[in-house]
Write a protein that holds these residues in place. Structure first.
Motif: not given
Length: 459
Positions: A90-95, A167-171, A306-310
């Motif tokens: 979650q931290l990596l995805s968000r930041t 997730a953070g890079h939206q791959h 949820q993964t794409s939502l954050l």
């Protein structure tokens, strides 16, 4: 930015000047969230189906006691990896998503690695201290299952770090591929036992440990895509700013999310453990696990959303898209309510028949209790949606306390003999605790929305 009025973004970065790639903020892509969610839904939907198939096969090829041990292995492992590693995802995805929204192309990972390593080492110490308790009580003396538990948790450390980065890079295609490879390889181990290539509970359980390692085959493709994107940007040093707070703040975010993950796993899996400890029935823990699959399977499917939502909400928050932020949340909740009505009705009508035939066990499932689990599943999905808004808005600490409170109430209920039927007790408790959870998180969401609307943010 108005000092003290806007939540600071938790990012895993270092204190000094950071050599980063700086590009123009990415243009708005209104359909990117929906497209990402659809792609992930296909992959995660297949993953959820294959996970259910794994446990169905397990229930047929192993004795009830052996199947219960595999269920307990899964429950313990899933609680551990969700608490230890999902916060870093979650931290990596968000930041990463937030920094990309501001045109910062490189995303330092050292702090995230240190936090995850600390969590992992802490677990190994605890697992070592309770070695005999885990091996003798949970696995009836099986050293092999104990080793599989530790090995699987170690492999999942890498898998969840990769998930957050993807997730953070939206791959999202590669993210879905990672999940699909994981569930497929795990299911193949159970199939091997079913067709006679392998034998016994250890062969089935080995798939749980090996699966996250196999799933990493998607990473070379991800790295090639990332290098191609970086090659199209220009390098420039970027000094630390409000977008790059301290490691302490990142750790605080990760700890809060760890509390949320612990509570969520308590709702989904810990009742299997409490029932095993408190009940004299040797198979009831496995029955509870089977019933909660009703909630777990849709929740795993909803992981795609949820993964794409954050990262999507993090971008909206960075660009002050309050109307879009609210409309996305409203649309998801309306859809969840409709799904919940369908699931609860179906369970009320044919739930006992389906459960008995799918799992091949002669057990009298109550239709009302199954319908309650369906309603609880819907409340859990709504709570998960609202939870992502709290993470995007920097309210992780408050959300964590809400989750932990509801989980504690649920687990307390499962060991109190208020309802004589152990299974019905769990079903009632799950529905009630998730309804309370969704209600409290909605209050947090409303409070955060009013603050963001009332306080002007300087450009």
């Amino acid at each position: 930015m108005v000092s003290g009025t806007r939540h600071r973004v938790s990012t895993a970065v270092d204190e000094e000047t950071i050599p980063a790639t700086h590009v123009a903020p990415e243009p708005e892509q209104p359909e990117s969230y929906g497209r990402g969610a659809r792609i992930l839904t296909i992959g995660v939907g297949a993953t959820g189906l294959l996970t259910a198939v794994f446990f169905v096969i397990t229930s047929h090829v192993l004795t009830p006691i052996e199947a219960k041990r595999v269920d307990l292995l899964w429950a313990i492992m899933w609680v551990a990896i969700s608490v230890l590693y999902r916060p870093i995802e979650q931290l990596l995805s968000r930041t990463i998503a937030h920094r990309r929204a501001h045109g910062l192309g490189r995303h330092p990972l050292r702090s995230a690695i240190l936090i995850q390593a600390t969590f992992g080492i802490t677990f190994l110490v605890v697992a070592g201290v309770f070695h005999h308790k885990l091996r003798d009580d949970a696995f009836d003396g099986s050293t092999a299952l104990y080793v599989i538990l530790l090995t699987g948790i170690a492999f999942y450390a890498v898998s969840y770090f990769a998930r957050g980065w993807l997730a953070g890079h939206q791959h999202f295609k590669l993210y879905g591929g990672l999940l699909f490879m994981e569930s497929t390889s795990r299911c193949l181990f159970a199939l091997a036992v079913a067709v006679g290539i392998a034998h016994g509970q250890v062969a089935v359980a080995a798939g749980i440990a090996v699966a996250p390692l196999v799933s990493l085959v998607v990473l070379p493709s991800a790295f090639l895509l990332h290098r191609k994107h970086v090659g199209e940007t220009s390098a420039a040093p970027v000094r630390r700013s409000a977008l790059t707070p301290t490691t302490r703040e990142s750790t605080g975010f990760a700890v809060s999310v760890a509390g949320i993950m612990l509570a969520e796993q308590a709702l989904l899996n810990a009742s299997v453990i409490t029932v095993e400890i408190s009940s004299h029935d040797k198979i009831i823990a496995g029955i509870v696990f089977n019933v909660l699959l009703i909630a777990r399977a849709p929740l795993q499917l909803f992981m795609a959303v949820q993964t794409s939502l954050l990262p999507h909400l993090a971008k909206l928050e960075a660009r002050r898209g309050h109307d879009d932020f609210q409309s996305v949340v409203r649309l998801l909740i309306v859809g969840i309510v409709g799904l919940t009505a369908l699931v609860a009705t179906g369970l009320l009508l044919v739930g006992p028949f389906v459960m008995s035939h799918v799992f091949g066990q002669d057990y009298d499932y109550g239709r009302v209790g199954l319908a309650l689990v369906g309603i609880g599943m819907g409340m859990h999905l709504i709570a998960g949606t609202l939870n992502q808004t709290t993470l995007a808005r920097g309210q992780a600490h408050l959300a964590s306390w809400v989750w932990l409170l509801c989980a504690a109430l649920f687990l307390t209920w499962t060991v109190l003999p208020v309802v004589n039927d152990v299974l019905l007790r769990v079903e009632v408790g799950y529905a009630a605790s998730t309804a309370l959870l969704a209600g409290l998180l909605y209050i947090v969401y409303r409070a955060g929305r009013e603050v963001r609307t009332a306080v002007p943010v300087a450009a």
